[in-house]
Design an enzyme around this catalytic site. Structure first.
Site, PDB file in Angstrom:
ATOM      1  N   SER A 153       0.847  -1.197   0.000  1.00  0.00           N
ATOM      2  CA  SER A 153       0.000   0.000   0.000  1.00  0.00           C
ATOM      3  C   SER A 153       0.882   1.246   0.000  1.00  0.00           C
ATOM      4  CB  SER A 153      -0.861   0.006   1.264  1.00  0.00           C
ATOM      5  OG  SER A 153      -1.490   1.265   1.411  1.00  0.00           O
ATOM      6  N   TYR A 168      -1.369  -1.135  10.252  1.00  0.00           N
ATOM      7  CA  TYR A 168      -1.571  -1.419   8.825  1.00  0.00           C
ATOM      8  C   TYR A 168      -0.326  -1.060   8.014  1.00  0.00           C
ATOM      9  CZ  TYR A 168      -3.686  -1.206   4.157  1.00  0.00           C
ATOM     10  OH  TYR A 168      -3.963  -1.391   2.824  1.00  0.00           O
TER      11      TYR A 168
HETATM   12  N1  LIG Z   1      -8.682  -0.248  -1.203  1.00  0.00           N
HETATM   13  C1  LIG Z   1      -7.573   0.462  -1.088  1.00  0.00           C
HETATM   14  O1  LIG Z   1      -7.576   1.695  -1.123  1.00  0.00           O
HETATM   15  C2  LIG Z   1      -6.254  -0.233  -0.919  1.00  0.00           C
HETATM   16  C3  LIG Z   1      -5.087   0.527  -1.041  1.00  0.00           C
HETATM   17  C4  LIG Z   1      -3.861  -0.094  -0.892  1.00  0.00           C
HETATM   18  C5  LIG Z   1      -3.793  -1.443  -0.624  1.00  0.00           C
HETATM   19  N2  LIG Z   1      -4.937  -2.171  -0.502  1.00  0.00           N
HETATM   20  C6  LIG Z   1      -4.803  -3.606  -0.212  1.00  0.00           C
HETATM   21  O2  LIG Z   1      -5.448  -4.349  -1.205  1.00  0.00           O
HETATM   22  C7  LIG Z   1      -5.865  -5.602  -0.677  1.00  0.00           C
HETATM   23  C8  LIG Z   1      -7.314  -5.848  -1.049  1.00  0.00           C
HETATM   24  O3  LIG Z   1      -8.093  -4.884  -0.403  1.00  0.00           O
HETATM   25  P1  LIG Z   1      -9.518  -4.400  -0.914  1.00  0.00           P
HETATM   26  O4  LIG Z   1      -9.503  -2.925  -0.872  1.00  0.00           O
HETATM   27  O5  LIG Z   1      -9.895  -5.077  -2.167  1.00  0.00           O
HETATM   28  O6  LIG Z   1     -10.415  -4.844   0.342  1.00  0.00           O
HETATM   29  P2  LIG Z   1     -11.552  -5.912   0.537  1.00  0.00           P
HETATM   30  O7  LIG Z   1     -11.882  -5.838   1.988  1.00  0.00           O
HETATM   31  O8  LIG Z   1     -12.619  -5.702  -0.473  1.00  0.00           O
HETATM   32  O9  LIG Z   1     -10.842  -7.295   0.243  1.00  0.00           O
HETATM   33  C9  LIG Z   1     -10.017  -7.970   1.171  1.00  0.00           C
HETATM   34  C10 LIG Z   1     -10.324  -9.446   1.068  1.00  0.00           C
HETATM   35  O10 LIG Z   1      -9.434 -10.165   1.927  1.00  0.00           O
HETATM   36  C11 LIG Z   1     -10.185 -11.163   2.582  1.00  0.00           C
HETATM   37  N3  LIG Z   1      -9.531 -11.535   3.832  1.00  0.00           N
HETATM   38  C12 LIG Z   1      -9.403 -10.773   4.951  1.00  0.00           C
HETATM   39  N4  LIG Z   1      -8.795 -11.470   5.905  1.00  0.00           N
HETATM   40  C13 LIG Z   1      -8.533 -12.704   5.398  1.00  0.00           C
HETATM   41  C14 LIG Z   1      -7.939 -13.876   5.925  1.00  0.00           C
HETATM   42  N5  LIG Z   1      -7.504 -13.917   7.180  1.00  0.00           N
HETATM   43  N6  LIG Z   1      -7.844 -14.969   5.120  1.00  0.00           N
HETATM   44  C15 LIG Z   1      -8.307 -14.929   3.854  1.00  0.00           C
HETATM   45  N7  LIG Z   1      -8.891 -13.840   3.302  1.00  0.00           N
HETATM   46  C16 LIG Z   1      -9.002 -12.747   4.068  1.00  0.00           C
HETATM   47  C17 LIG Z   1     -11.539 -10.533   2.820  1.00  0.00           C
HETATM   48  O11 LIG Z   1     -12.534 -11.512   3.078  1.00  0.00           O
HETATM   49  C18 LIG Z   1     -11.749  -9.792   1.510  1.00  0.00           C
HETATM   50  O12 LIG Z   1     -12.355 -10.608   0.532  1.00  0.00           O
HETATM   51  C19 LIG Z   1      -5.629  -5.526   0.839  1.00  0.00           C
HETATM   52  O13 LIG Z   1      -4.430  -6.210   1.160  1.00  0.00           O
HETATM   53  C20 LIG Z   1      -5.463  -4.036   1.081  1.00  0.00           C
HETATM   54  O14 LIG Z   1      -4.669  -3.771   2.198  1.00  0.00           O
HETATM   55  C21 LIG Z   1      -6.162  -1.598  -0.649  1.00  0.00           C
END
Ligand SMILES: NC(=O)c1ccc[n+]([C@@H]2O[C@H](COP(=O)([O-])OP(=O)(O)OC[C@H]3O[C@@H](n4cnc5c(N)ncnc54)[C@H](O)[C@@H]3O)[C@@H](O)[C@H]2O)c1
Length: 262
Positions: A153, A168
């Site tokens: 991130s 985080y």
């Molecule tokens: N959305 C943003 O702005 C953003 C920015 C930078 C990084 N990210 C990263 O991108 C990735 C995806 O995030 P997103 O925004 O799509 O969020 P999201 O919450 O839609 O997706 C995260 C997924 O991870 C799954 N998950 C959580 N804990 C878990 C576990 N213990 N075992 C298996 N699965 C698990 C959840 O069920 C969910 O489906 C994350 O790692 C997040 O940190 C997101």
């Protein structure tokens, strides 16, 4: 699965990728799974909810005609991960890629964050990524081919995001260091390891879609003039994972619209 006749190090016609956290409806993982399936990858959907993972796998198979498997796994559970990767190896074509996308956020300021919350964030984001990658690498080494992408991130690079705080950001910074170390250590086995560092992407991770007000605020810092989409991130991951990505390793791809330039 029986070894394919393709020479070690060569991409098979249908490589398999594990995408963790790929069940979330509007998430980066699901968009990545779809993008990879569109590119001809077989996909293992790994997420907490078994039924939701199976549903996504069925959709990928139906819409893209690729083999797909959905598994309900908490990636922080070491034994569950070992069993899941074994099943993926047995039931899908040659495993070539892993996208460490599953993650949880933590909006709690450092002075307020409790031990339990801190540990859970690291258990999922860091230890879960370690378990999945360790098992995948055992398989990659058999065929001298593997691609790892960690979903970090921008928060890790700039010291907190617009939402995520110390737990985080710390966990996401660990992913950058892990990928760089894997790049050095695993290159001799035909394995590359890279990260993507997305900026603010409109998903549900912050407990709901971005409000118009929030978007307006974010836009002030975005040279490209729009908030990022899950497809923006999926495209970067697909590139690092794919046939054209073989000479990139130890790299962090900043998919952030220019919000953080360094
Ligand atoms: N959305 C943003 O702005 C953003 C920015 C930078 C990084 N990210 C990263 O991108 C990735 C995806 O995030 P997103 O925004 O799509 O969020 P999201 O919450 O839609 O997706 C995260 C997924 O991870 C799954 N998950 C959580 N804990 C878990 C576990 N213990 N075992 C298996 N699965 C698990 C959840 O069920 C969910 O489906 C994350 O790692 C997040 O940190 C997101």
């Amino acid at each position: 699965m029986a070894l394919t006749p393709y020479p070690a190090g060569d991409f098979p016609p249908t490589p398999t990728a594990i995408v963790t956290g790929a069940a979330s409806e509007r998430g980066i993982g699901r968009a990545t799974a779809n993008r990879l399936a569109r590119d001809g990858w077989a996909v293992a959907v790994v997420d907490l909810d078994e039924a939701a993972s199976q549903e996504v796998a069925a959709q990928l198979a139906r819409e893209h005609g690729v083999p797909a498997l959905g598994l309900g796994v908490d990636i922080a559970d070491e034994q569950a991960v070992v069993a899941a990767v074994r099943r993926i190896d047995e039931e899908l074509p040659q495993l070539v890629g892993v996208v460490n996308n599953a993650g949880i956020s933590s909006p709690t300021p450092f002075t307020e964050v409790g031990t339990e919350e801190w540990k859970r964030v690291f258990d999922v984001n860091v230890h879960g990524t370690f378990f999945v990658t360790r098992e995948a690498v055992k398989i990659f080494r058999r065929r001298s081919l593997g691609r790892i992408v960690n979903v970090s991130s921008a928060s890790a690079e700039r010291g907190g995001g617009v939402y995520g705080r110390a737990a985080y950001s710390g966990s996401k910074a660990a992913l950058l260091g892990m990928a760089k170390t894997w790049a050095r250590e695993l290159g001799e086995y035909g394995i590359t390891a890279n990260s993507v560092a997305p900026g603010s992407i409109d998903t549900d991770i912050m407990g709901g879609r971005l409000s118009d007000e929030r978007k307006e605020f974010l836009l002030q810092e975005l040279p490209v003039g729009r908030v990022g989409t899950v497809e923006d991130v999926a495209g970067g991951i697909a590139y690092l994972l794919g046939r054209d990505g073989g000479y990139l390793t130890g790299v962090t791809l900043d998919i952030n619209g220019g919000s953080h330039i360094h």
